[in-house]
Design a protein around this motif. Structure first.
Motif, PDB file in Angstrom:
ATOM      1  N   THR A   3     -13.011 -20.213   6.230  1.00  0.00           N
ATOM      2  CA  THR A   3     -13.754 -21.469   6.162  1.00  0.00           C
ATOM      3  C   THR A   3     -12.983 -22.624   6.762  1.00  0.00           C
ATOM      4  O   THR A   3     -13.533 -23.685   6.956  1.00  0.00           O
ATOM      5  CB  THR A   3     -14.088 -21.812   4.706  1.00  0.00           C
ATOM      6  N   MET A   4     -11.690 -22.430   7.075  1.00  0.00           N
ATOM      7  CA  MET A   4     -10.876 -23.503   7.636  1.00  0.00           C
ATOM      8  C   MET A   4     -10.721 -23.296   9.137  1.00  0.00           C
ATOM      9  O   MET A   4     -10.152 -22.290   9.566  1.00  0.00           O
ATOM     10  CB  MET A   4      -9.498 -23.526   6.976  1.00  0.00           C
ATOM     11  N   PRO A   5     -11.196 -24.223   9.968  1.00  0.00           N
ATOM     12  CA  PRO A   5     -11.042 -24.068  11.413  1.00  0.00           C
ATOM     13  C   PRO A   5      -9.581 -24.023  11.862  1.00  0.00           C
ATOM     14  O   PRO A   5      -9.280 -23.419  12.889  1.00  0.00           O
ATOM     15  CB  PRO A   5     -11.753 -25.301  11.967  1.00  0.00           C
ATOM     16  N   PHE A   6      -8.679 -24.655  11.109  1.00  0.00           N
ATOM     17  CA  PHE A   6      -7.269 -24.664  11.494  1.00  0.00           C
ATOM     18  C   PHE A   6      -6.403 -24.211  10.327  1.00  0.00           C
ATOM     19  O   PHE A   6      -6.510 -24.749   9.231  1.00  0.00           O
ATOM     20  CB  PHE A   6      -6.836 -26.057  11.943  1.00  0.00           C
ATOM     21  N   GLN A   7      -5.557 -23.211  10.580  1.00  0.00           N
ATOM     22  CA  GLN A   7      -4.656 -22.712   9.544  1.00  0.00           C
ATOM     23  C   GLN A   7      -3.260 -22.486  10.113  1.00  0.00           C
ATOM     24  O   GLN A   7      -3.117 -22.078  11.267  1.00  0.00           O
ATOM     25  CB  GLN A   7      -5.141 -21.371   8.984  1.00  0.00           C
ATOM     26  N   ILE A   8      -2.258 -22.734   9.274  1.00  0.00           N
ATOM     27  CA  ILE A   8      -0.887 -22.349   9.581  1.00  0.00           C
ATOM     28  C   ILE A   8      -0.595 -21.105   8.757  1.00  0.00           C
ATOM     29  O   ILE A   8      -0.814 -21.102   7.541  1.00  0.00           O
ATOM     30  CB  ILE A   8       0.101 -23.472   9.216  1.00  0.00           C
ATOM     31  N   ILE A 138      -4.142 -30.088  18.296  1.00  0.00           N
ATOM     32  CA  ILE A 138      -5.187 -29.158  17.851  1.00  0.00           C
ATOM     33  C   ILE A 138      -6.262 -29.883  17.059  1.00  0.00           C
ATOM     34  O   ILE A 138      -7.462 -29.687  17.277  1.00  0.00           O
ATOM     35  CB  ILE A 138      -4.565 -28.017  17.025  1.00  0.00           C
ATOM     36  N   ARG A 139      -5.856 -30.752  16.134  1.00  0.00           N
ATOM     37  CA  ARG A 139      -6.856 -31.441  15.307  1.00  0.00           C
ATOM     38  C   ARG A 139      -7.726 -32.362  16.162  1.00  0.00           C
ATOM     39  O   ARG A 139      -8.933 -32.504  15.905  1.00  0.00           O
ATOM     40  CB  ARG A 139      -6.186 -32.207  14.167  1.00  0.00           C
ATOM     41  N   ALA A 140      -7.149 -33.003  17.173  1.00  0.00           N
ATOM     42  CA  ALA A 140      -7.936 -33.860  18.060  1.00  0.00           C
ATOM     43  C   ALA A 140      -8.966 -33.034  18.822  1.00  0.00           C
ATOM     44  O   ALA A 140     -10.116 -33.456  18.987  1.00  0.00           O
ATOM     45  CB  ALA A 140      -7.010 -34.590  19.031  1.00  0.00           C
ATOM     46  N   PHE A 141      -8.586 -31.841  19.255  1.00  0.00           N
ATOM     47  CA  PHE A 141      -9.500 -30.969  19.985  1.00  0.00           C
ATOM     48  C   PHE A 141     -10.636 -30.493  19.088  1.00  0.00           C
ATOM     49  O   PHE A 141     -11.795 -30.419  19.510  1.00  0.00           O
ATOM     50  CB  PHE A 141      -8.731 -29.772  20.537  1.00  0.00           C
ATOM     51  N   LEU A 142     -10.318 -30.188  17.838  1.00  0.00           N
ATOM     52  CA  LEU A 142     -11.328 -29.652  16.923  1.00  0.00           C
ATOM     53  C   LEU A 142     -12.365 -30.687  16.496  1.00  0.00           C
ATOM     54  O   LEU A 142     -13.401 -30.321  15.933  1.00  0.00           O
ATOM     55  CB  LEU A 142     -10.645 -29.053  15.693  1.00  0.00           C
ATOM     56  N   LYS A 143     -12.114 -31.953  16.736  1.00  0.00           N
ATOM     57  CA  LYS A 143     -13.121 -32.971  16.428  1.00  0.00           C
ATOM     58  C   LYS A 143     -14.377 -32.783  17.268  1.00  0.00           C
ATOM     59  O   LYS A 143     -15.477 -33.137  16.848  1.00  0.00           O
ATOM     60  CB  LYS A 143     -12.540 -34.367  16.667  1.00  0.00           C
ATOM     61  N   GLY A 282     -20.100 -44.032   3.365  1.00  0.00           N
ATOM     62  CA  GLY A 282     -20.703 -44.299   4.667  1.00  0.00           C
ATOM     63  C   GLY A 282     -20.331 -43.270   5.712  1.00  0.00           C
ATOM     64  O   GLY A 282     -20.294 -43.569   6.917  1.00  0.00           O
ATOM     65  N   MET A 283     -20.098 -42.019   5.280  1.00  0.00           N
ATOM     66  CA  MET A 283     -19.714 -40.953   6.194  1.00  0.00           C
ATOM     67  C   MET A 283     -20.925 -40.119   6.588  1.00  0.00           C
ATOM     68  O   MET A 283     -21.938 -40.106   5.882  1.00  0.00           O
ATOM     69  CB  MET A 283     -18.673 -40.038   5.530  1.00  0.00           C
ATOM     70  N   THR A 284     -20.820 -39.411   7.684  1.00  0.00           N
ATOM     71  CA  THR A 284     -21.803 -38.395   8.042  1.00  0.00           C
ATOM     72  C   THR A 284     -21.283 -37.045   7.536  1.00  0.00           C
ATOM     73  O   THR A 284     -20.092 -36.903   7.250  1.00  0.00           O
ATOM     74  CB  THR A 284     -22.015 -38.319   9.558  1.00  0.00           C
ATOM     75  N   ASP A 285     -22.166 -36.059   7.463  1.00  0.00           N
ATOM     76  CA  ASP A 285     -21.732 -34.723   7.040  1.00  0.00           C
ATOM     77  C   ASP A 285     -20.634 -34.160   7.947  1.00  0.00           C
ATOM     78  O   ASP A 285     -19.611 -33.681   7.457  1.00  0.00           O
ATOM     79  CB  ASP A 285     -22.929 -33.766   7.004  1.00  0.00           C
ATOM     80  N   PRO A 286     -20.816 -34.208   9.295  1.00  0.00           N
ATOM     81  CA  PRO A 286     -19.752 -33.680  10.160  1.00  0.00           C
ATOM     82  C   PRO A 286     -18.423 -34.411   9.981  1.00  0.00           C
ATOM     83  O   PRO A 286     -17.365 -33.780  10.022  1.00  0.00           O
ATOM     84  CB  PRO A 286     -20.309 -33.875  11.572  1.00  0.00           C
ATOM     85  N   GLU A 287     -18.469 -35.714   9.797  1.00  0.00           N
ATOM     86  CA  GLU A 287     -17.227 -36.466   9.576  1.00  0.00           C
ATOM     87  C   GLU A 287     -16.516 -35.956   8.327  1.00  0.00           C
ATOM     88  O   GLU A 287     -15.289 -35.813   8.319  1.00  0.00           O
ATOM     89  CB  GLU A 287     -17.527 -37.959   9.425  1.00  0.00           C
ATOM     90  N   CYS A 288     -17.293 -35.656   7.309  1.00  0.00           N
ATOM     91  CA  CYS A 288     -16.707 -35.200   6.057  1.00  0.00           C
ATOM     92  C   CYS A 288     -16.108 -33.809   6.185  1.00  0.00           C
ATOM     93  O   CYS A 288     -14.946 -33.580   5.857  1.00  0.00           O
ATOM     94  CB  CYS A 288     -17.751 -35.232   4.943  1.00  0.00           C
ATOM     95  N   TYR A 289     -16.906 -32.833   6.672  1.00  0.00           N
ATOM     96  CA  TYR A 289     -16.372 -31.468   6.668  1.00  0.00           C
ATOM     97  C   TYR A 289     -15.299 -31.255   7.733  1.00  0.00           C
ATOM     98  O   TYR A 289     -14.403 -30.439   7.552  1.00  0.00           O
ATOM     99  CB  TYR A 289     -17.481 -30.409   6.749  1.00  0.00           C
ATOM    100  N   LYS A 290     -15.334 -32.016   8.818  1.00  0.00           N
ATOM    101  CA  LYS A 290     -14.249 -31.907   9.793  1.00  0.00           C
ATOM    102  C   LYS A 290     -12.969 -32.534   9.250  1.00  0.00           C
ATOM    103  O   LYS A 290     -11.867 -32.006   9.454  1.00  0.00           O
ATOM    104  CB  LYS A 290     -14.661 -32.548  11.123  1.00  0.00           C
ATOM    105  N   LYS A 291     -13.091 -33.650   8.552  1.00  0.00           N
ATOM    106  CA  LYS A 291     -11.921 -34.263   7.938  1.00  0.00           C
ATOM    107  C   LYS A 291     -11.338 -33.362   6.861  1.00  0.00           C
ATOM    108  O   LYS A 291     -10.134 -33.363   6.600  1.00  0.00           O
ATOM    109  CB  LYS A 291     -12.303 -35.620   7.333  1.00  0.00           C
ATOM    110  N   ALA A 292     -12.207 -32.572   6.225  1.00  0.00           N
ATOM    111  CA  ALA A 292     -11.763 -31.633   5.193  1.00  0.00           C
ATOM    112  C   ALA A 292     -11.244 -30.325   5.785  1.00  0.00           C
ATOM    113  O   ALA A 292     -10.842 -29.433   5.037  1.00  0.00           O
ATOM    114  CB  ALA A 292     -12.914 -31.342   4.231  1.00  0.00           C
TER     115      ALA A 292
END
Length: 376
Positions: A3-8, A138-143, A282-292
Motif C-alpha cells: 500500500t506504500m508507493p515508496f519503501q526503504i 523519489i518523493r517529488a517524482f511520485l507526486k 482543505g485538502m483533496t483526497d490525492p493530496e492526503c493519500y500521497k502525503k501519507a
C-alpha cells in the motif's frame, strides 16, 4: 498487498522481484565492483553482451536492458557521480540518476522499481546526503506518477542518518522510559477514563448494571485482541448499551450534553473522521493519500466504505498526513482498534515527531528504518 508507493527495505537488490532494478554502473556499462558487479554476475553473460551494444553512458544518464537471469524483467543502468567535495555538480548529477531512471520506468510502463543507494559506496558520496537526495527526488517524482519504488539497503552500514537527530531521538526514548514501571501507562489512563464514565452512570442509577445484555465476545473484532485494548472496548460498549437502553419512564436521566459528546466521539467511524479532517484541512483526497505515502486503492475503500477498518500503518500514515496533534492521532487510532503505546519504540518515535510538529512521513520512516522498527 503493498500500500506504500515508496519503501526503504533491507534486501539484496539482485533478489528483488520487481519490474526493474537500477544498477549503479560505471561509464562503460561493462560491469565493475559492488552493486554493478553483483548484478552482472546474477544476470549472467547475456547482460554484458547487451550492454556492449549500448556504447557506454554519461554520468547522470540512464539506459535500459533486459534482466535475463535476474528475477526482474529489466535492469536500468545509471552512471553515478564520484564525490569530489560537493562543488563539482555532484548533487545535480545524483538527482539526475534517479530522475532519468524513474522516467525510463514510466516510458516502459513499469509498475515497480528498486534502487540501491546510488554513489554512497566506493564513489564516496556522503551516505547521509546520498539518502536525502534519493528520498527527495523519489518523493517529488511520485507526486505526479503512480509507481512502486523501493530503496534497497544491503547492510546497515550502507545507511546513515544525521548523528544529531539519532542522538536526540535516543534521548527522547530514554526519557520516555525513565522511571516507567508500567510501559502501558497510556492505555491504563484511557481505561481509567472510560471506566470513570461508566461508574458515573452507575452512581446516578445503581440498578443500571442489570439492564446491560451479555457482551458479544465473538462478534467484535476488538474483543479478539487480548489485553487492555479489549477491556477498553468492553467498557465503551457497556456505556453505549446504557445510553441506548434508557427507560424514559424511570427517574434515571443522563445529562444530554454529556451523552451527545460521548456518542459523537464513540460513534464516528474511522472513515468519517478521516474525511471530516480532510475537509477541515482543505485538502483533496490525492493530496492526503500521497502525503501519507499511500496508494489510491486502499484510500478509495475509506471513501466508499463507512465501516472500513484500516491496518495500523494506514491509520498512522493518514494521521501524520492530516497533521493531527497527539490527542487526535490517538483518537483516530482508537477508531481503528489501536493506540500509540510507550511500550513500543516505533510508537515513541512517531510521538517524538508529532510533538516536534514534524509531519514528514518520509523522514519518520527513515528514522524507523534506522531504529529497525516497522515503517508506516
Amino acid at each position: 498487498m503493498k500500500t506504500m508507493p515508496f519503501q526503504i527495505i533491507r534486501n539484496d537488490i539482485t533478489k528483488m522481484k520487481v519490474d526493474a532494478i537500477v544498477n549503479a554502473a560505471c561509464p562503460t556499462l561493462l560491469g565493475g565492483g559492488g552493486v554493478d558487479g553483483a548484478i552482472h554476475q546474477a544476470a549472467g553473460p547475456e547482460l554484458l553482451a547487451e550492454c556492449r551494444t549500448l556504447h557506454g553512458c554519461q554520468t547522470g544518464e540512464a539506459k535500459i536492458t533486459k534482466g535475463y537471469l535476474l528475477p526482474c524483467k529489466w535492469v536500468i543502468h545509471t552512471v553515478e557521480p564520484v564525490w569530489h567535495g560537493g562543488s563539482h555538480g555532484e548533487r545535480e548529477l545524483l538527482a539526475s540518476c534517479y530522475r532519468k531512471s524513474l522516467a525510463l520506468a514510466v516510458e516502459y510502463r513499469l509498475e515497480s522499481i528498486a534502487f540501491p543507494l546510488i554513489s554512497s559506496g566506493a564513489y564516496g558520496y556522503p551516505k547521509e546526503e546520498a539518502l536525502e537526495m534519493a528520498v527527495d527526488t523519489i518523493r517529488a517524482f511520485l507526486k505526479d506518477h503512480n509507481l512502486d519504488v523501493y530503496l534497497v539497503i544491503f547492510q546497515k552500514s550502507d545507511y546513515q542518518l544525521s548523528k544529531g537527530l539519532v542522538e536526540d531521538i535516543s534521548a527522547f526514548l530514554k526519557e520516555a522510559w525513565k522511571g516507567k514501571g508500567d510501559p502501558h501507562a497510556r492505555e491504563e489512563e484511557h481505561l481509567d477514563s472510560v471506566a470513570g464514565e461508566l461508574e458515573s452512570l452507575y452512581i446516578e442509577d445503581p440498578y443500571l448494571a442489570d439492564s446491560i445484555p451479555p457482551y458479544p465476545y465473538e462478534e467484535s473484532r476488538h474483543l479478539k485482541k487480548p489485553g487492555i485494548q479489549g477491556r477498553i472496548k468492553r467498557v465503551e460498549w457497556q456505556i453505549k448499551q446504557l445510553y441506548h437502553s434508557r427507560d424514559p419512564f424511570t427517574n434515571f436521566c443522563v445529562d444530554s450534553k454529556r451523552e451527545e459528546q460521548f456518542f459523537s466521539e464513540l460513534e464516528e467511524s474511522f472513515s468519517h473522521m478521516v474525511l471530516r479532517k480532510i475537509d477541515e484541512k482543505g485538502m483533496t483526497d490525492p493530496e492526503c493519500y500521497k502525503k501519507a505515502n499511500l496508494d489510491r486503492k486502499p484510500f478509495s475503500k475509506i471513501r466508499s466504505h463507512e465501516d472500513y477498518q484500516p491496518s495500523r500503518a494506514t491509520a498512522l500514515a493518514l494521521g501524520i498526513a492530516l497533521e493531527l496533534p497527539l490527542s487526535e492521532l490517538q483518537e483516530l487510532l482508537g477508531k481503528a482498534g489501536d493506540t500509540l503505546s510507550h511500550a513500543r519504540k516505533g510508537d515513541l518515535i512517531v510521538e517524538y515527531f508529532v510533538k516536534k510538529g514534524i509531519y514528514d512521513i518520509y523522514q519518520i520512516n527513515q528514522v524507523l528504518f534506522d531504529f529497525e522498527e516497522p515503517l508506516i
